[in-house]
Design an enzyme around this catalytic site. Structure first.
Site, PDB file in Angstrom:
ATOM      1  N   ARG A 287       0.758  -1.306   0.067  1.00 31.07           N
ATOM      2  CA  ARG A 287      -0.028   0.108   0.161  1.00 31.07           C
ATOM      3  C   ARG A 287       0.989   1.325   0.113  1.00 31.07           C
ATOM      4  NH1 ARG A 287      -2.188  -3.560   3.561  1.00 31.07           N
ATOM      5  NH2 ARG A 287      -1.314  -2.196   5.353  1.00 31.07           N
TER       6      ARG A 287
ATOM      7  N   GLU B 284      18.586 -14.452  12.047  1.00 29.59           N
ATOM      8  CA  GLU B 284      18.326 -14.455  13.587  1.00 29.59           C
ATOM      9  C   GLU B 284      16.815 -14.291  13.789  1.00 29.59           C
ATOM     10  OE1 GLU B 284      19.417 -15.741  17.006  1.00 29.59           O
ATOM     11  OE2 GLU B 284      21.123 -15.015  15.979  1.00 29.59           O
TER      12      GLU B 284
ATOM     13  N   VAL C 130      13.681 -16.783  14.573  1.00 29.08           N
ATOM     14  CA  VAL C 130      13.201 -17.511  15.905  1.00 29.08           C
ATOM     15  C   VAL C 130      13.395 -16.542  17.042  1.00 29.08           C
ATOM     16  CG1 VAL C 130      13.789 -19.804  17.230  1.00 29.08           C
ATOM     17  CG2 VAL C 130      13.830 -19.651  14.650  1.00 29.08           C
TER      18      VAL C 130
ATOM     19  N   GLU D  24      -2.965 -12.394  17.351  1.00 29.73           N
ATOM     20  CA  GLU D  24      -3.746 -11.755  16.136  1.00 29.73           C
ATOM     21  C   GLU D  24      -5.097 -11.725  16.094  1.00 29.73           C
ATOM     22  OE1 GLU D  24      -1.885 -10.473  13.735  1.00 29.73           O
ATOM     23  OE2 GLU D  24       0.131 -10.716  14.338  1.00 29.73           O
TER      24      GLU D  24
ATOM     25  N   ASP E 260       3.426 -22.077  14.413  1.00 30.60           N
ATOM     26  CA  ASP E 260       4.527 -20.899  14.444  1.00 30.60           C
ATOM     27  C   ASP E 260       5.532 -21.455  15.042  1.00 30.60           C
ATOM     28  OD1 ASP E 260       5.468 -17.806  14.578  1.00 30.60           O
ATOM     29  OD2 ASP E 260       5.739 -18.753  16.559  1.00 30.60           O
TER      30      ASP E 260
ATOM     31  N   LYS F 161       9.695 -22.831  13.812  1.00 28.52           N
ATOM     32  CA  LYS F 161      10.950 -22.427  14.652  1.00 28.52           C
ATOM     33  C   LYS F 161      11.695 -23.722  15.077  1.00 28.52           C
ATOM     34  CE  LYS F 161       8.774 -18.107  16.118  1.00 28.52           C
ATOM     35  NZ  LYS F 161       8.059 -17.444  17.124  1.00 28.52           N
TER      36      LYS F 161
ATOM     37  N   GLY G 255       7.554  -8.789  18.379  1.00 25.58           N
ATOM     38  CA  GLY G 255       7.250  -7.327  18.487  1.00 25.58           C
ATOM     39  C   GLY G 255       8.122  -6.737  17.375  1.00 25.58           C
TER      40      GLY G 255
END
Length: 432
Positions: A48, A130, A133, A191, A202, A206, A305
């Site tokens: 967008r 890096e 994970v 989410e 998820d 990992k 984050g």
């Protein structure tokens, strides 16, 4: 210091990408000093383009990611868009046009890591990840560099902050699963569609990455056994507390005792309160590594984050840029062992089984006989009548170590007993 800047293309400018761009701008002088040359953000590919992105020159923004990675003057491509496509095609195209790649894409690496490493090797490029994970926690580089001279036998960890927040809330407040999930969503930890987290997808991606690096073998997402945590109940936590345990969603990667195979799995498990992972609270991640020479190591910190993940991305960016300047490449794929991945049925651990049974004489003997017939040794048994005064009772059995296949056969036989009304829960006991 070299004056010509190293040019960086950024694919994706969401929560993580915007933080990468911000740090590249605000810490430009420090990054240049650490690398030995300036780094320049040469283009930002987004979906967008009309969205206002503070601190980013609109002239750098493009919707044509393919054209950006094909430019030829790009030294490093930072991929933070996620998913399989177009990320896979963009990364391979970047290699073909002389760029190295820094990625945070766990799903793609778990599925196609070997092919991506091969493409990087074919073009003398770096592939660093890096941030794929455990967010900001330095984990990939210690495993593939700091412990490169050691033999890693086990990797056990909490690698998803959303699920840890939910389970921690259930443990500390007595909240049910849905109530804890609703709070995680309201706080931004979960989410709108939390399936990837709570169903273990998820964490499984990992686990595949960690197992491959730790054991120098090829482990793909399809090799990882996976169970989600949506069926964990308040009653499970009550049982765990009675055993001096708590419950965590764990990623567990192990090398067999004879060294001939590996296993990788993700599932909820009870762990003793004395284990370091039991004290990991909220949305934090922690990974416990066990090796021959170093012994037991624990890596702990924020696992998700924008800023924490960007920190890991920038660490890789510095390393890759240094390699560019020296004309070298860093560690690539190390899969020389080619160990097979054993099926879940061969995993050996302890189990906590909760049964709803008829409250009458002889039931315990029948249940014990089924366990014995399948070669599963019982450690402890606890039985109590239901508080509503009905004719059923709750029977909790904790086993000694047994194979998953033996336990599965035991449970199937228990379900066929007339005196067993139902199998309320089955949970593995780890960390002992």
């Amino acid at each position: 210091m070299r004056t010509r800047p190293l040019k960086v293309a950024l694919l994706g400018c969401g929560v993580v990408g915007s933080e990468v761009a911000r740090i590249m701008t605000t810490h430009a002088d420090d990054l240049a000093a650490r690398i030995g040359a300036p780094v320049e953000l040469a283009g930002v590919a987004v979906r967008r383009p009309s969205k206002v992105r503070e601190g980013i020159d609109p002239a750098l923004v493009t919707t044509d990611a393919t054209a950006l990675v094909k430019r030829g003057d790009i030294d490093v491509v930072v991929e933070v868009i996620g998913g399989i496509e177009p990320a896979r095609s963009l990364i391979t195209t970047a290699f073909e046009h002389g760029a190295s790649v820094v990625s945070a894409n766990k799903a793609l690496l778990a599925q196609d890591g070997a092919a991506l490493h091969a493409a990087a090797d074919d073009h003398d490029a770096d592939l660093y990840y890096e941030a794929a994970v455990a967010g900001a926690i330095p984990l990939i580089r210690p495993l593939r560099e700091s412990l490169a001279g050691d033999k890693v036998n086990r990797v056990l960890g909490i690698v998803n902050g959303t699920t840890n927040f939910i389970l921690d809330k259930m443990d500390s407040t007595g909240a049910g699963y849905q109530e804890a999930l609703d709070e995680a969503t309201a706080l931004g930890y979960a989410e709108a569609d939390p399936t990837a987290d709570v169903e273990g997808f998820d964490a499984a991606a990992k686990a595949a990455i960690l197992a491959g690096i730790a054991f120098h073998t090829r482990v793909r997402l399809d090799d990882v056994y996976r169970e989600g945590m949506i069926e964990v109940t308040s009653a499970d936590f009550a049982s765990a507390k009675a055993m001096g345990c708590t419950i965590k969603l764990l990623a567990i990667c192990e090398r067999a005792a004879d060294g001939g195979s590996v296993t990788a799995r993700v599932h909820p498990a009870m762990i003793p309160l004395s284990h370091p992972l039991a004290s990991v609270r909220g949305a934090y991640n922690a990974v416990f590594v066990e090796s021959d020479a170093a012994g037991q190591l624990m890596f702990y910190g924020p696992g998700a984050g924008g800023a924490p993940t960007a920190s890991a991305v920038l660490g890789d960016l510095v390393a890759v840029c240094r390699n560019k300047l020296s004309g070298a490449t860093g560690p690539g794929d190390s899969a020389y062992t080619q160990l097979p991945v054993s099926p879940m049925g061969e995993v050996v651990t302890r189990y906590h089984i909760s049964l709803d049974v008829a409250d009458k004489p002889g039931v315990l003997a029948q249940v014990a006989t089924v366990f014995a017939e399948h070669g599963v040794s019982i450690d402890t048994v606890r039985q109590q009548g239901r508080q509503d005064g009905g004719g059923d009772a709750s029977l909790v059995v904790v086993t000694h170590r047994a194979s998953d296949a033996s336990l599965t056969g035991t449970v199937e036989a228990l379900r066929n007993l007339d005196t067993v009304r139902g199998v309320a829960s089955i949970m593995r006991v780890e960390g002992e």
